[in-house]
Enzyme design. Structure first.
Site, mmCIF file in Angstrom:
data_model
loop_
_atom_site.group_PDB
_atom_site.id
_atom_site.type_symbol
_atom_site.label_atom_id
_atom_site.label_comp_id
_atom_site.label_asym_id
_atom_site.label_seq_id
_atom_site.Cartn_x
_atom_site.Cartn_y
_atom_site.Cartn_z
ATOM 1 N N ASP A 1 30.040 55.944 -32.264
ATOM 2 C CA ASP A 1 29.436 54.630 -32.548
ATOM 3 C C ASP A 1 29.352 54.431 -34.076
ATOM 4 O O ASP A 1 30.320 54.717 -34.777
ATOM 5 C CB ASP A 1 28.062 54.534 -31.870
ATOM 6 C CG ASP A 1 27.579 53.098 -31.754
ATOM 7 O OD1 ASP A 1 26.834 52.652 -32.641
ATOM 8 O OD2 ASP A 1 27.969 52.424 -30.787
ATOM 9 N N TYR B 1 24.381 45.566 -38.188
ATOM 10 C CA TYR B 1 25.577 44.896 -37.681
ATOM 11 C C TYR B 1 25.982 43.773 -38.607
ATOM 12 O O TYR B 1 27.157 43.615 -38.950
ATOM 13 C CB TYR B 1 25.322 44.351 -36.270
ATOM 14 C CG TYR B 1 25.392 45.418 -35.226
ATOM 15 C CD1 TYR B 1 24.342 46.315 -35.053
ATOM 16 C CD2 TYR B 1 26.520 45.574 -34.428
ATOM 17 C CE1 TYR B 1 24.421 47.329 -34.123
ATOM 18 C CE2 TYR B 1 26.600 46.578 -33.481
ATOM 19 C CZ TYR B 1 25.543 47.457 -33.341
ATOM 20 O OH TYR B 1 25.619 48.464 -32.418
ATOM 21 N N HIS C 1 30.174 56.642 -23.581
ATOM 22 C CA HIS C 1 29.928 56.374 -24.994
ATOM 23 C C HIS C 1 28.939 57.344 -25.638
ATOM 24 O O HIS C 1 29.105 57.741 -26.783
ATOM 25 C CB HIS C 1 29.418 54.943 -25.101
ATOM 26 C CG HIS C 1 29.189 54.473 -26.483
ATOM 27 N ND1 HIS C 1 30.232 54.081 -27.306
ATOM 28 C CD2 HIS C 1 28.066 54.338 -27.211
ATOM 29 C CE1 HIS C 1 29.734 53.723 -28.463
ATOM 30 N NE2 HIS C 1 28.430 53.865 -28.445
#
Lengths: 464, 523
Positions: free
Chosen positions: B294, B444, B499
């Site tokens: 990630d 982000y 993930h």
């Protein structure tokens, strides 16, 4: 992200190059949205008066949550660029706790008669305001006005008197309306559907049944945001009942080669593509006014279309979170420049009382999650993929194009879908929440549109 | 000759411009650098050329040929070689500088470089407040048959909240968290939190390798708690991968968990990479291994691009690929029919196709959070910092879908088939007690608002190991990963897992890390 958008646009382009428009009507969508199985007995079709109520407990619960709200400091000099600025949000919350009077606002809401009636298994809430007085021999024209997200029936409270009693507001008395403002199922005091697939066509069908139940066989419709889509669908379902369709927002969901060409060349050869100067001013530079805007402003739509229950969950538990989420839209969608202000320009066009009343409707009815599901039900299969996207609208249409609307659609594009545009006006000021922000401008445009339709008896002409 | 020199840099920058999309500051600096090189050649060359020409003109015909032809060949060859190599010259990311504390940066004074031990604490008040919020949570019933298709299922959420309220023991979990030593140290104006775990027993002569492991969103340092013992004491856990033993450092990304959030704008993965290099330096390490998934994958990649000489090896369980470039589009189209032609293995083809479904639709369906966080993080996070249940639903939805896409069809999101509620809630509590959800989302926006391809244009030359888990959101075939990671030592198709690799399959991941490090050490 860019690639996503282009791939979707590209796919649509190729697909729709090979599709042709249809002039058939949209079928009425019957459904059952109540809990469990549809009962065998006939549905109760009574229309029951309704009053918004509040209780001490509701208020003290709200205040406790406001008192215990946990804020996060904004980054230095971030204004409203990262979303709702929490420093300003604190001020709003302080007003909310200390000065905002919900009991008084409930009385304001109850100023207009409200009702509930069960349609297709769920309770539909609506406001129904008749004119206080009618000149001799004149009948009130029924007008259905549909709100959007994150709005509510309350958005129409300032425009209603201008339409039911225009003479008292200097707007003449040739056309007087009785106004019906329903709450979309899943919003405010309308019950939320318990089954999947309740989309805009379902809502249009429910509102069509509502108007018939109220005894109207011919009526006008007006809408923006979700209301734009629902009223459009209603005009597609029952063109013989809809005398005229007035919109303050239009979107096109089919982008073909001609659209692409007009995007690339429209700035230089506006006349060639049917663009007026004002169209060019509002649409270009294209990247800034369309692509960047879609990317920066539509995150909420993306997450609501895909995971409404997740994103709405916390908002139904934190009134401050709910307020931040909703207020952000009342800032950017009224004027994108407001993002550069520390207070998001919120009180330049609206009063805090009005903004908080709208938020309270979402809060006390607990409807934020169901309101978000509407996005999923409409968009989950993709933009422009549904049957109603492919059908045109033949009823007389009036479009009021406000300058700060999120995306500007020129008449040249709109008329491919709305084949019978009777009036198209560039409004001098105002944004997305037209009825809330500029009720007088919108009322005038509705009146002149209805005037045209009535004078030329346009609704009697079938399609073009 | 002059024509070749002028034409070549032009072509390069045009190709790279097309790959770029949105131009950014760093990108245009790169373009300026390339133009400067081209200019340099145009200036020095004519002078050198003139002197050579006059020398040659003095020769007779056959001698001229004898000299000119090889010289010309060498010259052209040299030009081509220079052009070819300059496109692939080992570039690094500039380290840069930063200040993330509140207000103005203090005048030149030495920053406090002390490393202070830290223990996570809780209080009755904190737990009481949490319980009150859990008690007054307002549920919205799901539509019938929703499972996890509309997001976190409300009926299952009720069960989670009941467990959280009545059985979850935060004090006990805090003790679990404190079983590894925690520290704080101030870097570039903000407090960086990290855990540092050394093996308790090291046999004589065995090297202990430092390993920095970086988490992502919505994870935390806590994701590594099960894999740490496998890496610091492999023998005890039945892993004997050739005596590879690590001391593990897991920091919290600034803005996440117990690391202070930056107070200034533009804190991105490059700033994080620089800060983590400084951290390792401060801990006394000159060379170390990196591991991440990630955001951790992005940060450790940046670290390898920034200071390759400090990175002995880079291990990733996530590889970000961009789908730009004609080559990629062609390989996507052809790969469905002739995978071998475009360098795909059968397993690659199985994981990539059907392409539109797996890579476009699925990504669109799962990336709503990314879109809103990259544009309006303060709005998206506001309610989540105020409603613990909202926070839990938002975070745990990812632990469901990103672990296994088929979990969407389950009423309980399949969450407890791979994780315990205690583990999941502990991770959520880290976000809750530190109020870090908003700052974690801002990451982000800070990373996506710039030129997204600056990372991919600078190659990664350090030895790289990739563990490709089958349920990862996007599969990156080795042939695509090579575009950026020029020195892939191991690439493993993992048999299972999604993930959150370290959290879900710690043993598989540990084994892959060790076999990668073993190969690197043998080089």
């Amino acid at each position: 992200m860019l690639l996503e958008v282009f791939l979707v646009l590209g796919t649509l382009l190729i697909y729709f190059l090979f599709s042709k428009k249809d002039e058939e009507t949209l079928p009425f969508k019957d459904g059952w949205w109540g809990r469990g199985q549809k009962p065998v007995t006939k549905e109760d079709s009574s229309i029951r008066p309704f009053k918004v109520e509040t209780a001490e407990e509701e208020l003290s619960d709200l205040f406790r949550r406001l008192d215990q709200a946990r804020f996060t400091e904004p980054l230095e000099n971030s204004f409203f660029h990262y979303g709702t600025n929490s420093v300003h949000l604190r001020k709003v919350v302080s007003y909310w706790k200390n000065q905002f009077n919900w009991k008084k606002q409930v009385e304001v809401l109850n100023n207009y008669p409200q009702f509930k009636t069960k349609i297709q298994g769920i309770d539909i809430h609506f406001v129904h305001v008749k004119p206080p007085c009618l000149p001799e021999g004149q009948a009130a024209k029924p007008l259905l006005m549909v709100h959007g997200w994150p709005g509510s029936f309350y958005e129409f409270y300032k425009i209603i008197p201008l339409l039911t009693d225009p003479a008292s507001h200097g707007l003449g008395d040739e056309h007087i309306f009785e106004v019906i403002c329903p709450s979309i199922p899943g919003y405010g005091f309308s019950e939320a559907p318990h089954k999947k697939d309740f989309n805009s066509v379902s809502a249009a069908s429910v509102f069509y049944e509502l108007m018939l139940r109220l005894g109207f066989s011919e009526f006008y419709t007006q809408g923006g945001d979700c209301g734009w889509l629902i009223c459009t669908n209603l005009a597609q379902i029952a063109p013989s009942h809809v005398k005229g369709l007035h919109l303050n927002m239009v979107l096109v969901t089919k982008l073909g080669l001609s659209h692409l060409l007009s995007i690339l060349l429209g700035r230089y050869f506006p006349g060639l593509f049917g663009f007026q100067d004002e169209d060019v001013r509002r649409m270009f530079p294209f990247l800034k006014k369309w692509l960047h805007k879609i990317l920066s402003e539509f995150g909420y739509a993306h997450i609501q279309t895909t995971k409404p229950d997740t994103v709405g969950c916390g908002l139904n538990d934190s009134p401050v979170g709910l307020a931040a989420y909703i207020l952000e839209k009342f800032s950017s969608w009224t004027d994108m420049e407001f993002q550069n202000l520390e207070d998001g320009g919120l009180e330049r066009k609206f009063s805090l009382d009005d903004l908080l009343t709208n938020i309270m409707i979402y809060w006390v009815s607990g409807c934020i999650v169901s309101s978000m599901r509407f996005y999923k039900e409409n968009l989950q299969k993709g933009i422009g993929t549904q049957k109603h996207d492919k059908l045109t609208v033949q009823v007389p249409t009036g479009i009021a194009a406000f300058p700060n609307e999120i995306l500007h659609i020129p008449q040249a594009w709109a008329k491919k879908k709305y084949t019978n545009i009777v009036s198209f006006h560039f409004m001098p000021r105002g944004g997305h929440f037209a009825a809330f922000e500029e009720p007088e401008l919108l009322a005038k445009d509705i009146l002149q549109f209805v005037d045209k339709v009535e004078k030329e008896q346009l609704w009697k002409k079938k399609g073009e | 000759m002059g024509d070749v020199v002028c034409a070549v840099p032009e072509k390069t920058s045009l190709r790279k411009r097309k790959r770029r999309g949105e131009p950014g500051i760093v990108a245009s600096l790169g373009a300026a650098a390339r133009r400067a090189r081209a200019d340099m050649w145009r200036e020095t060359l004519p002078n050198a050329w003139e002197s050579i020409m006059s020398r040659i003109r003095s020769f007779d015909y056959s001698q001229k040929n004898a000299v000119l032809v090889p010289v010309a060949a060498l010259g052209v060859g040299g030009m081509l070689l220079y052009w070819l190599r300059s496109g692939r010259k080992i570039k690094t990311i500039d380290m840069g500088e930063g200040w993330w504390g509140a207000g103005e940066r203090p005048p030149k004074g030495k920053e406090d470089t002390s490393i202070r031990p830290f223990k996570i604490e809780t209080s009755d008040k904190e737990i009481e407040d949490l319980h009150q919020r859990l008690d007054r949570f307002r549920f919205t019933p799901s539509v019938e048959g929703a499972a996890f298709h509309y997001g976190f299922n409300s009926s299952y959420l009720r069960k989670v909240v009941a467990y959280w309220r009545n059985q979850f023991d935060w004090r006990k979990q805090v003790e679990v968290l404190n079983k590894y030593p925690h520290f704080h140290t101030t870097i570039e104006g903000i407090d960086i939190h990290f855990i540092h775990v050394k093996p308790s027993y090291v046999p004589h002569g065995q090297a202990v390798r430092p390993l920095l492991m970086v988490h992502g969103w919505p994870g935390s340092f806590y994701e590594f708690y099960k894999i740490i013992p496998l890496l610091t004491e492999p023998a005890k856990h039945g892993l004997n991968e050739g005596d590879v033993v690590f001391e593990v450092i897991c920091p919290s990304i600034p803005g996440y968990g117990f690391s202070e959030a930056p107070h200034q704008k533009e804190f991105d993965s490059i700033a994080t990479a620089r800060i983590f290099h400084k951290l390792m330096n401060r801990l006394g390490f000159k060379e170390y291994y990196l591991q991440g998934g990630d955001w951790g994958a992005r940060i450790t990649t940046n670290m390898a691009q920034m200071l390759p000489q400090s990175v002995k090896g880079l291990h990733l369980n996530v590889v970000f690929v961009t789908l730009e470039g004609l080559g990629k589009v062609i390989s996507i189209m052809l790969g469905a029919y002739v995978p071998w032609l475009v360098g795909f293995s059968r397993e690659d083809a199985r994981r990539l196709y059907p392409f539109m479904q797996k890579n476009i639709y699925d990504v669109l369906r799962e990336s709503g959070y990314l879109h809103i966080q990259a544009t309006k993080p303060d709005t998206a996070g506001c309610g989540l910092n105020d409603s613990p249940v909202g926070l839990a639903a938002y975070i745990m939805e990812k632990f469901s879908t990103w672990t296994d896409k088929s979990f969407l069809h389950k009423d309980d999101g399949g969450l407890e088939s791979k994780y315990s509620l205690d583990e999941l809630l502990t991770n959520v509590m880290i976000y809750w007690v530190t109020s870090s959800i908003v700052s974690s989302m801002r990451y982000y926006k800070e990373n996506f608002s710039k030129d997204p391809n600056i990372h991919n244009r600078v190659g990664v030359y350090v030895p790289t190991g990739i563990a490709a888990f089958p349920q990862e959101l996007l599969h990156a075939p080795r042939v695509w990963a090579k575009d950026v990671y020029k020195n892939i030592i191991t690439y493993t198709y993992m048999p299972r897992g999604g993930h959150f690799a370290a959290f879900e399959e710690p043993k598989l991941l540990a084994q892959d890390i060790m076999q990668f490090v073993r190969k690197v050490e043998q080089l």
